[in-house]
Enzyme design. Structure first.
Site, mmCIF file in Angstrom:
data_model
loop_
_atom_site.group_PDB
_atom_site.id
_atom_site.type_symbol
_atom_site.label_atom_id
_atom_site.label_comp_id
_atom_site.label_asym_id
_atom_site.label_seq_id
_atom_site.Cartn_x
_atom_site.Cartn_y
_atom_site.Cartn_z
ATOM 1 N N LYS A 155 0.834 -1.207 0.000
ATOM 2 C CA LYS A 155 0.000 0.000 0.000
ATOM 3 C C LYS A 155 0.866 1.254 0.000
ATOM 4 O O LYS A 155 0.516 2.251 -0.635
ATOM 5 C CB LYS A 155 -0.951 0.011 1.199
ATOM 6 N N LYS A 158 -5.040 -10.836 -6.258
ATOM 7 C CA LYS A 158 -6.277 -11.107 -5.505
ATOM 8 C C LYS A 158 -7.372 -10.116 -5.918
ATOM 9 O O LYS A 158 -7.074 -9.000 -6.338
ATOM 10 C CB LYS A 158 -6.018 -11.056 -4.000
ATOM 11 N N LYS A 194 -10.962 -4.367 -3.923
ATOM 12 C CA LYS A 194 -11.823 -3.220 -4.204
ATOM 13 C C LYS A 194 -11.011 -2.025 -4.704
ATOM 14 O O LYS A 194 -11.575 -1.070 -5.211
ATOM 15 C CB LYS A 194 -12.679 -2.861 -2.991
HETATM 16 P P1 TYM Z 1 -10.317 -5.758 4.480
HETATM 17 O O1 TYM Z 1 -11.365 -4.744 4.736
HETATM 18 O O2 TYM Z 1 -9.260 -5.433 3.481
HETATM 19 O O3 TYM Z 1 -10.999 -7.112 4.030
HETATM 20 C C1 TYM Z 1 -12.042 -7.689 4.799
HETATM 21 C C2 TYM Z 1 -11.917 -9.186 4.827
HETATM 22 O O4 TYM Z 1 -11.982 -9.723 3.501
HETATM 23 C C3 TYM Z 1 -10.875 -10.575 3.260
HETATM 24 N N1 TYM Z 1 -10.526 -10.477 1.824
HETATM 25 C C4 TYM Z 1 -10.473 -11.513 0.992
HETATM 26 N N2 TYM Z 1 -10.687 -12.828 1.184
HETATM 27 C C5 TYM Z 1 -10.545 -13.655 0.121
HETATM 28 N N3 TYM Z 1 -10.217 -13.213 -1.121
HETATM 29 C C6 TYM Z 1 -10.006 -11.905 -1.368
HETATM 30 N N4 TYM Z 1 -9.690 -11.485 -2.585
HETATM 31 C C7 TYM Z 1 -10.127 -10.985 -0.282
HETATM 32 N N5 TYM Z 1 -9.979 -9.646 -0.157
HETATM 33 C C8 TYM Z 1 -10.227 -9.356 1.137
HETATM 34 C C9 TYM Z 1 -9.774 -10.043 4.167
HETATM 35 O O5 TYM Z 1 -8.796 -10.997 4.425
HETATM 36 C C10 TYM Z 1 -10.557 -9.676 5.396
HETATM 37 O O6 TYM Z 1 -10.786 -10.800 6.210
HETATM 38 N N6 TYM Z 1 -7.405 -5.212 8.490
HETATM 39 C C11 TYM Z 1 -8.614 -5.809 7.984
HETATM 40 C C12 TYM Z 1 -9.849 -5.423 8.764
HETATM 41 C C13 TYM Z 1 -9.684 -5.553 10.230
HETATM 42 C C14 TYM Z 1 -9.784 -6.756 10.996
HETATM 43 C C15 TYM Z 1 -9.560 -6.356 12.344
HETATM 44 C C16 TYM Z 1 -10.039 -8.074 10.675
HETATM 45 C C17 TYM Z 1 -9.426 -4.547 11.075
HETATM 46 N N7 TYM Z 1 -9.349 -5.007 12.365
HETATM 47 C C18 TYM Z 1 -9.574 -7.293 13.378
HETATM 48 C C19 TYM Z 1 -10.059 -9.009 11.726
HETATM 49 C C20 TYM Z 1 -9.836 -8.612 13.053
HETATM 50 C C21 TYM Z 1 -8.807 -5.412 6.538
HETATM 51 O O7 TYM Z 1 -8.302 -4.415 6.096
HETATM 52 O O8 TYM Z 1 -9.652 -6.215 5.847
#
Ligand code: TYM
Length: 329
Positions: free
Chosen positions: A113, A195, A198
């Site tokens: 990022k 992957k 968004k």
């Molecule tokens: P974020 O918002 O980027 O994504 C949310 C969740 O979706 C999963 N994900 C995917 N899984 C499979 N294939 C994909 N292409 C794909 N893209 C995204 C991510 O692994 C995630 O589970 N830091 C985290 C949010 C967060 C969080 C937390 C999660 C903040 N605090 C505490 C668990 C516990 C994030 O940016 O996810």
């Protein structure tokens, strides 16, 4: 047992977020009747890369409604918005003081990022894993359902918890990640080496849960495959197809073998047409639920309950942390 996870309210929720994370939240909710489940909108996380104010507001509400629309039951799950529970940011600061810059710089997601952001990398983007650790450790979380891209952050959280416990005495539960192999990494429909994300500049690479149904179907029809032409799960030589088979399997509960068998003698066109229909039906169901949730006043009540519940637990843990460290009077 306590289960916790969050998603950033950045743009819209993709099929990757849905299959990799949300659908597993619902699965765990249904499997573990007695589990205490906390799910939140990670709005503090999303401002690590600056956001437009009105977009952010809209996305927070959308994500909260989508959580319910995909099947989280507000009677079983406590749903809240991260910024409404101040201990998250407070514990994050304390964790920053108990972790190292080198650890933060080693995070793959930070490297990726920050490269994209160039000159304007915020300090928050670097310290982001501390906030994520705080989210998890505040609640004595046992299990954290996430996609594969969050695995490294989870490992860091475990290290931070253990280090803190060694230094100050037993304070935090050390959490376990819950990553389902098949859904852990849903790939871009246009470039199966990347992957599904968004932030992909090419919207044909991802489907969002609120996409127009026909457009979503077309994205499946136009997904990049190969010239081999046989419906077979081969992650090396037929990456694009393997990704589509995974999506098919996750949405229908058919095994990969069952899908391969179903399409013996048939081509990609028939397979994609069926998958387009399956994805379309799934989105339609979610979008119908989404509209009725937005039309009711239910969402605010759910979020109020979630905030109160989370606050109580989080404040208790934060007070314990202050005491262990020697902060305050
Ligand atoms: P974020 O918002 O980027 O994504 C949310 C969740 O979706 C999963 N994900 C995917 N899984 C499979 N294939 C994909 N292409 C794909 N893209 C995204 C991510 O692994 C995630 O589970 N830091 C985290 C949010 C967060 C969080 C937390 C999660 C903040 N605090 C505490 C668990 C516990 C994030 O940016 O996810």
């Amino acid at each position: 047992m306590r289960i916790l996870s969050g998603i950033q309210p950045t743009n819209v929720v993709t099929l990757g977020n849905y299959l990799g994370a949300m659908k597993n939240f619902v699965k765990l909710q249904n499997e573990f009747e007695d589990a205490d489940i906390l799910v939140f909108v990670a709005d503090l996380h999303s401002i690590t890369i600056p956001k437009d104010r009105s977009e952010l507001k809209k996305n927070i509400k959308t994500l909260a409604a989508l959580y319910i629309a995909v099947g989280l039951d507000p009677k079983k799950v406590h749903l809240f918005i991260q910024s409404e529970v101040p201990p998250h940011a407070e514990l994050s600061y304390i964790i920053e003081c108990n972790s190292y810059i080198g650890e933060m710089e080693r995070m793959i997601q930070f490297k990726e990022k920050s490269q994209k952001e160039g000159e304007t990398v915020t300090t928050g983007l670097l310290t982001y894993p501390c906030l994520m650790a705080a989210d998890i450790l505040l609640y004595d979380t046992d299990l954290v359902p996430v996609g594969a891209d969050q695995k490294q952050h989870l490992e860091l959280t475990r290290n931070i918890a253990e280090r803190f416990n060694n230094k100050y005495g037993d304070t935090f539960k050390v959490p376990e990640p819950y990553i389902v192999k098949k859904s852990a990494r849903i790939m871009s429909l246009q470039d199966p080496d990347k992957k599904m994300s968004k932030s992909d500049p090419n919207p044909k690479g991802y489907i969002t849960l609120l996409d127009n149904i026909n457009e979503a179907k077309n994205k499946i029809r136009r997904a990049v495959t190969d010239s081999i032409g046989i419906i077979k799960y081969d992650e090396e030589n037929q990456k694009g197809l393997a990704n589509l088979i995974n999506i098919y399997s996750l949405l229908t509960n058919l095994s990969i073998e069952e899908i391969e068998k179903k399409y013996i003698g048939l081509g990609y066109k028939e397979f994609k047409e069926d998958l387009a229909e399956i994805v379309g039906q799934e989105l339609e169901k979610i979008q119908d639920n989404y509209s009725s949730i937005l039309a009711s006043n239910e969402l605010d009540e759910i979020l109020d309950e979630g905030r109160e519940y989370a606050l109580k637990l989080a404040e208790r843990k934060l007070a314990k942390v202050h005491k262990k460290i020697g902060l305050g009077r």
